[in-house]
Design an enzyme around this catalytic site. Structure first.
Site, short mmCIF file in Angstrom:
data_model
loop_
_atom_site.label_atom_id
_atom_site.label_comp_id
_atom_site.label_asym_id
_atom_site.label_seq_id
_atom_site.Cartn_x
_atom_site.Cartn_y
_atom_site.Cartn_z
N ALA A 195 -19.67 -6.10 8.42
CA ALA A 195 -20.77 -6.78 7.75
C ALA A 195 -20.95 -6.21 6.35
O ALA A 195 -20.83 -5.00 6.15
CB ALA A 195 -22.06 -6.63 8.55
N ASN A 248 -16.21 -19.32 10.60
CA ASN A 248 -16.30 -18.30 9.55
C ASN A 248 -14.98 -18.23 8.77
O ASN A 248 -14.22 -17.28 8.87
CB ASN A 248 -16.66 -16.95 10.16
CG ASN A 248 -17.08 -15.95 9.10
OD1 ASN A 248 -16.84 -16.14 7.91
ND2 ASN A 248 -17.70 -14.87 9.54
N GLU A 270 -12.15 -10.60 17.06
CA GLU A 270 -12.59 -11.98 17.28
C GLU A 270 -13.47 -12.35 16.10
O GLU A 270 -14.22 -11.52 15.60
CB GLU A 270 -13.44 -12.14 18.55
CG GLU A 270 -12.77 -11.78 19.83
CD GLU A 270 -13.06 -10.35 20.25
OE1 GLU A 270 -14.00 -9.74 19.71
OE2 GLU A 270 -12.34 -9.84 21.11
N TYR A 281 -9.18 -11.69 6.83
CA TYR A 281 -8.33 -11.05 7.83
C TYR A 281 -6.86 -11.46 7.64
O TYR A 281 -5.96 -10.64 7.80
CB TYR A 281 -8.81 -11.36 9.24
CG TYR A 281 -10.19 -10.82 9.53
CD1 TYR A 281 -10.52 -9.51 9.18
CD2 TYR A 281 -11.18 -11.60 10.11
CE1 TYR A 281 -11.78 -8.99 9.42
CE2 TYR A 281 -12.44 -11.10 10.35
CZ TYR A 281 -12.74 -9.80 10.01
OH TYR A 281 -13.99 -9.30 10.24
#
Length: 143
Positions: free
Chosen positions: A70, A108, A103, A115
């Site tokens: 985050a 998103n 995950e 990633y």
């Protein structure tokens, strides 16, 4: 900006970020439980005493599972998430982690792009994994 291990003293700022960004946030007790485990690593990025973001990973043998990532809403899109995850993966590799899993919400797309830039490949889908709103999780792996 400084990348470092998360401390218990960081939890108030971490909780502010967590509660702002997630519909179903972790509790402070949940963070404490994982923070105290020997098989997990938690990191923050800090600037002038302000936590900008955090991430964590749990290790099982030579594999790691990213638990959360985050970045403060007002500091997103500055490369902080890339720096956090890349740094954490490097630390994990030094500890013998060879494969990393995660995950991410199917919707998103910015996280999925991040990633993929870090070398993760999408390799599965878990239907109805997330709640509020119900959504599939895309499974990703970096070898």
């Amino acid at each position: 900006m400084t990348f470092r291990e998360m401390l218990v003293e960081d939890l108030d700022q971490v909780m502010e970020i967590e509660e702002d960004l997630f519909a179903v946030p972790w509790t402070k007790e949940g963070f404490l439980t994982y923070l105290m485990k020997e098989d997990t690593m938690f990191f923050v990025v800090e600037e002038k005493g302000r936590i900008l973001g955090f991430c964590s990973m749990m290790a099982v043998l030579d594999e790691g599972d990213i638990l959360n990532v985050a970045v403060r809403r007002d500091r997103q899109k500055e490369g902080i998430g890339f720096f956090l995850v890349d740094s954490m993966i490097r630390m994990a590799q030094m500890q013998g982690i060879r494969v990393v899993h995660l995950e991410v919400r199917e919707s998103n797309e910015s996280a999925r792009r991040l990633y993929r830039r870090l070398g993760f490949q999408e390799d599965g889908l878990r239907k109805n994994y997330y709640t509020e709103p119900a959504e599939a999780a895309v499974l990703m792996t970096k070898r």
